[in-house]
Design an enzyme around this catalytic site. Structure first.
Site, PDB file in Angstrom:
ATOM      1  N   CYS A   4     -10.122  -5.016   0.424  1.00 50.61           N
ATOM      2  CA  CYS A   4     -11.235  -4.056   0.419  1.00 50.61           C
ATOM      3  C   CYS A   4     -12.108  -4.265  -0.819  1.00 50.61           C
ATOM      4  CB  CYS A   4     -10.705  -2.626   0.475  1.00 50.61           C
ATOM      5  SG  CYS A   4     -10.116  -2.000  -1.105  1.00 50.61           S
ATOM      6  N   CYS A  17      -4.049   0.587  -2.605  1.00 53.54           N
ATOM      7  CA  CYS A  17      -3.865  -0.645  -1.836  1.00 53.54           C
ATOM      8  C   CYS A  17      -2.779  -1.534  -2.455  1.00 53.54           C
ATOM      9  CB  CYS A  17      -5.165  -1.444  -1.807  1.00 53.54           C
ATOM     10  SG  CYS A  17      -6.512  -0.667  -0.905  1.00 53.54           S
ATOM     11  N   GLU A  63      -2.843  -4.730  -3.067  1.00 51.21           N
ATOM     12  CA  GLU A  63      -3.361  -5.670  -4.070  1.00 51.21           C
ATOM     13  C   GLU A  63      -3.387  -5.026  -5.452  1.00 51.21           C
ATOM     14  OE1 GLU A  63      -4.634  -4.860  -1.136  1.00 51.21           O
ATOM     15  OE2 GLU A  63      -6.089  -6.334  -0.422  1.00 51.21           O
ATOM     16  N   ASN A 101       0.847  -1.193   0.000  1.00 47.81           N
ATOM     17  CA  ASN A 101       0.000   0.000   0.000  1.00 47.81           C
ATOM     18  C   ASN A 101       0.884   1.245   0.000  1.00 47.81           C
ATOM     19  OD1 ASN A 101       0.606  -0.878   2.687  1.00 47.81           O
ATOM     20  ND2 ASN A 101      -1.021   0.403   3.536  1.00 47.81           N
ATOM     21  N   ILE A 102       0.452   2.212  -0.770  1.00 49.86           N
ATOM     22  CA  ILE A 102       1.205   3.465  -0.907  1.00 49.86           C
ATOM     23  C   ILE A 102       0.243   4.604  -0.577  1.00 49.86           C
ATOM     24  CG2 ILE A 102       2.571   4.926  -2.450  1.00 49.86           C
ATOM     25  CD1 ILE A 102       3.121   2.345  -4.120  1.00 49.86           C
ATOM     26  N   GLU A 103       0.440   5.191   0.596  1.00 52.01           N
ATOM     27  CA  GLU A 103      -0.472   6.238   1.054  1.00 52.01           C
ATOM     28  C   GLU A 103      -0.019   7.608   0.539  1.00 52.01           C
ATOM     29  OE1 GLU A 103      -0.900   5.632   5.310  1.00 52.01           O
ATOM     30  OE2 GLU A 103      -2.134   3.843   4.937  1.00 52.01           O
ATOM     31  N   CYS A 143     -10.538  -3.390  -4.240  1.00 50.33           N
ATOM     32  CA  CYS A 143      -9.577  -4.400  -4.708  1.00 50.33           C
ATOM     33  C   CYS A 143     -10.300  -5.646  -5.200  1.00 50.33           C
ATOM     34  CB  CYS A 143      -8.572  -4.740  -3.617  1.00 50.33           C
ATOM     35  SG  CYS A 143      -7.405  -3.387  -3.321  1.00 50.33           S
TER      36      CYS A 143
HETATM   37  N1  THU Z   1      -5.265  -1.387   2.392  1.00 49.20           N
HETATM   38  C1  THU Z   1      -4.692  -2.231   1.471  1.00 49.20           C
HETATM   39  O1  THU Z   1      -3.541  -2.038   1.057  1.00 49.20           O
HETATM   40  N2  THU Z   1      -5.441  -3.264   1.021  1.00 49.20           N
HETATM   41  C2  THU Z   1      -6.719  -3.532   1.424  1.00 49.20           C
HETATM   42  O2  THU Z   1      -7.376  -4.364   0.839  1.00 49.20           O
HETATM   43  C3  THU Z   1      -7.259  -2.827   2.588  1.00 49.20           C
HETATM   44  C4  THU Z   1      -6.612  -1.529   2.894  1.00 49.20           C
HETATM   45  C5  THU Z   1      -4.474  -0.241   2.875  1.00 49.20           C
HETATM   46  C6  THU Z   1      -4.967   1.092   2.412  1.00 49.20           C
HETATM   47  C7  THU Z   1      -4.432   2.004   3.499  1.00 49.20           C
HETATM   48  O3  THU Z   1      -3.106   2.357   3.167  1.00 49.20           O
HETATM   49  C8  THU Z   1      -4.390   1.125   4.732  1.00 49.20           C
HETATM   50  O4  THU Z   1      -4.486  -0.215   4.282  1.00 49.20           O
HETATM   51  C9  THU Z   1      -5.513   1.399   5.717  1.00 49.20           C
HETATM   52  O5  THU Z   1      -6.734   1.411   5.094  1.00 49.20           O
END
Ligand code: THU
Length: 137
Positions: A90, A59, A61, A48-50, A93
């Site tokens: 999520c 996300c 995935e 995940n890259i915020e 995804c």
């Molecule tokens: N996140 C994912 O990378 N994959 C998911 O399926 C659920 C959420 C990440 C997004 C965000 O960076 C962090 O988890 C919290 O939501």
């Protein structure tokens, strides 16, 4: 279910867990790693890259999937997703996974590498809207 044997499944989970360390998650601190194996046998990892503009976050995935598709490799076999607590993919995804096939196996594991859930994309998104739906109009 997964087309991999137990050893191959664990290897994919371990790769996702290793990738997870590279997550860029300074805001949520929730690190996610993914490892996608395509039918060609290649493996694409993702994290995940915020972003400071929160909704711009992507996300793990989807990073793995977009890496594969951008390399022209879009026949998926299995995706492993690892979080601290075995959180599941999520909705966004799941929808992106569904675009490329409902039979793709999905392995969810926790940070100890323990598989907590094993399903398929179709199992995670019953009644999915897919490319076929657009062909009916
Ligand atoms: N996140 C994912 O990378 N994959 C998911 O399926 C659920 C959420 C990440 C997004 C965000 O960076 C962090 O988890 C919290 O939501």
């Amino acid at each position: 279910m997964s087309k991999l044997n137990d050893q191959e499944k664990q290897a994919l989970v371990d790769l996702a867990n290793e990738a997870r360390k590279r997550a860029y998650a300074p805001y949520s601190r929730y690190q996610v790693g993914a490892a996608l194996r395509t039918k060609s046998g290649r493996i694409y990892t993702g994290v995940n890259i915020e972003n400071a503009a929160y909704p711009t976050t992507i996300c793990a995935e989807r990073v793995a999937i977009f890496k594969a598709v951008s390399e022209g490799d879009k026949d998926f076999d299995v995706i492993a997703v690892v979080t601290e607590n075995g959180g599941t993919p999520c909705g966004s995804c799941r929808q992106v996974m569904a675009e490329f096939g409902l039979d793709t196996a999905v392995l969810v594991a926790d940070s100890k590498g323990q598989v907590t859930m094993e399903s398929t994309v179709g199992g995670l998104l019953p009644g999915a809207f897919t490319p076929e739906d657009l062909q009916r109009v």
